[in-house]
Scaffold this motif. Sequence first.
Motif, short mmCIF file in Angstrom:
data_model
loop_
_atom_site.label_atom_id
_atom_site.label_comp_id
_atom_site.label_asym_id
_atom_site.label_seq_id
_atom_site.Cartn_x
_atom_site.Cartn_y
_atom_site.Cartn_z
N LYS A 68 117.01 62.18 121.05
CA LYS A 68 118.25 61.69 121.67
C LYS A 68 117.98 60.60 122.69
O LYS A 68 118.70 59.59 122.75
CB LYS A 68 118.99 62.85 122.34
CG LYS A 68 119.68 63.81 121.38
CD LYS A 68 120.48 64.84 122.15
CE LYS A 68 121.24 65.79 121.22
NZ LYS A 68 122.03 66.78 121.98
N GLU A 69 116.93 60.78 123.49
CA GLU A 69 116.63 59.74 124.49
C GLU A 69 116.11 58.47 123.82
O GLU A 69 116.37 57.36 124.28
CB GLU A 69 115.63 60.25 125.53
CG GLU A 69 115.47 59.30 126.70
CD GLU A 69 114.93 59.94 127.97
OE1 GLU A 69 114.91 59.26 129.01
OE2 GLU A 69 114.53 61.13 127.92
N GLN A 70 115.41 58.61 122.70
CA GLN A 70 114.99 57.42 121.94
C GLN A 70 116.21 56.66 121.41
O GLN A 70 116.24 55.43 121.43
CB GLN A 70 114.09 57.84 120.79
CG GLN A 70 112.72 58.37 121.20
CD GLN A 70 111.96 58.92 120.03
OE1 GLN A 70 111.76 58.24 119.03
NE2 GLN A 70 111.51 60.16 120.14
N ILE A 71 117.22 57.40 120.93
CA ILE A 71 118.46 56.77 120.48
C ILE A 71 119.12 56.02 121.63
O ILE A 71 119.54 54.86 121.50
CB ILE A 71 119.42 57.82 119.89
CG1 ILE A 71 118.86 58.40 118.59
CG2 ILE A 71 120.81 57.22 119.67
CD1 ILE A 71 119.63 59.61 118.08
N ALA A 72 119.19 56.68 122.79
CA ALA A 72 119.78 56.03 123.96
C ALA A 72 119.00 54.78 124.34
O ALA A 72 119.59 53.76 124.71
CB ALA A 72 119.81 57.01 125.13
N GLY A 73 117.68 54.84 124.23
CA GLY A 73 116.86 53.67 124.53
C GLY A 73 117.11 52.52 123.57
O GLY A 73 117.23 51.36 123.98
N LEU A 74 117.19 52.84 122.28
CA LEU A 74 117.44 51.80 121.29
C LEU A 74 118.77 51.11 121.53
O LEU A 74 118.91 49.90 121.33
CB LEU A 74 117.43 52.42 119.89
CG LEU A 74 117.81 51.49 118.73
CD1 LEU A 74 116.77 50.39 118.56
CD2 LEU A 74 117.97 52.29 117.43
N LEU A 75 119.78 51.87 121.98
CA LEU A 75 121.14 51.35 122.07
C LEU A 75 121.56 50.94 123.48
O LEU A 75 122.70 50.49 123.67
CB LEU A 75 122.12 52.41 121.54
CG LEU A 75 121.93 52.83 120.08
CD1 LEU A 75 122.90 53.94 119.72
CD2 LEU A 75 122.09 51.65 119.14
#
Length: 325
Positions: A68-75
């Motif tokens: 989830k934090e990787q998704i937040a980082g990407l976006l």
Amino acid sequence: MKIVDRLYGEADLEPVLRDLIGSGSVQRLKAIHQGGAGFLVHPVWNISRYEHSAGVMLLIRKLGGSLKEQIAGLLHDVSHTAFSHVADDVFQMEDEDYHERVFENWVRNSDIPDILHTYGFTSEDILYDVQKWTLLEQPAPALCADRIDYTLRDSFAYGFADQEDIRSFLRTGLTVFEGEICCTSAEHAEWFARLYYKEVVDFFMDPLNVYALFTLSQMLREALDTDLISKQDFFKTDGELLAILKQRTSFRDKLEKLSTAKRRIKTGDKDDFTIHKTLKLRWIDPKVVANGSKVPASALSENVRLMKEQAVAAMKKGVYVKAAE
């Protein structure tokens, strides 16, 4: 899906990350220059918002952050306008946060919520409260993946640091302690702080960069005032917005002149300048893990403290730019 990054190497990505990267929203970032107007005066200043966003995702992954934090980082930067922070100057956003103010509304009207829903996630859970992601974002002067990536990425691309030194720092200089990114030694904190201030003072305040920002901002304000463009046009790509500006002969001539600015721009002084620009105060004081606790690097290193004082003084003074006709 495999992704290859010049700082973090190769990684196999989960399907949700694959589909998000392939989305129109994220692919658009490939045509947004992170350095704002800089590429118009110096072609090497050409890092894209996409490269930085993917890098933040990969750094969070490297540090053990959740999917989830990787998704937040990407976006985290997906709502950036054309020319990135140039919009902050156009709209007079002192905190340089226009893209953050429009972020939630932009995401809700994009293809992102449907992609997340396909994999059992929601944008409300992941994207709208960035403070829950302690690796992705931290207020200055702490370290965070966003701040680390753009510093290392620009430093490598613009020749401030070589790839092996950066990869060595990533291998041995960083750790996560009590949910926060820290340096493993005062020496590593000094190394990063030196790069960070070189980025802020030598790149952000480069007279050529300041001149490009000033010139493009003036054109965009005039284009808005005369209805050549609308606010919505800022969510096009850099190239698309430039194409609209070039419809007007006076703007086309100014943009062509920017390509030769390197020969005409130099540092001025308070008695002889064309533009004076101060900078939003940016400083860094990485936490260092020492004896089982987090200690500000400035408490361990006089060099870190002095670098901060010198950089803050430079930012407050600002840069004087002299433009020859």
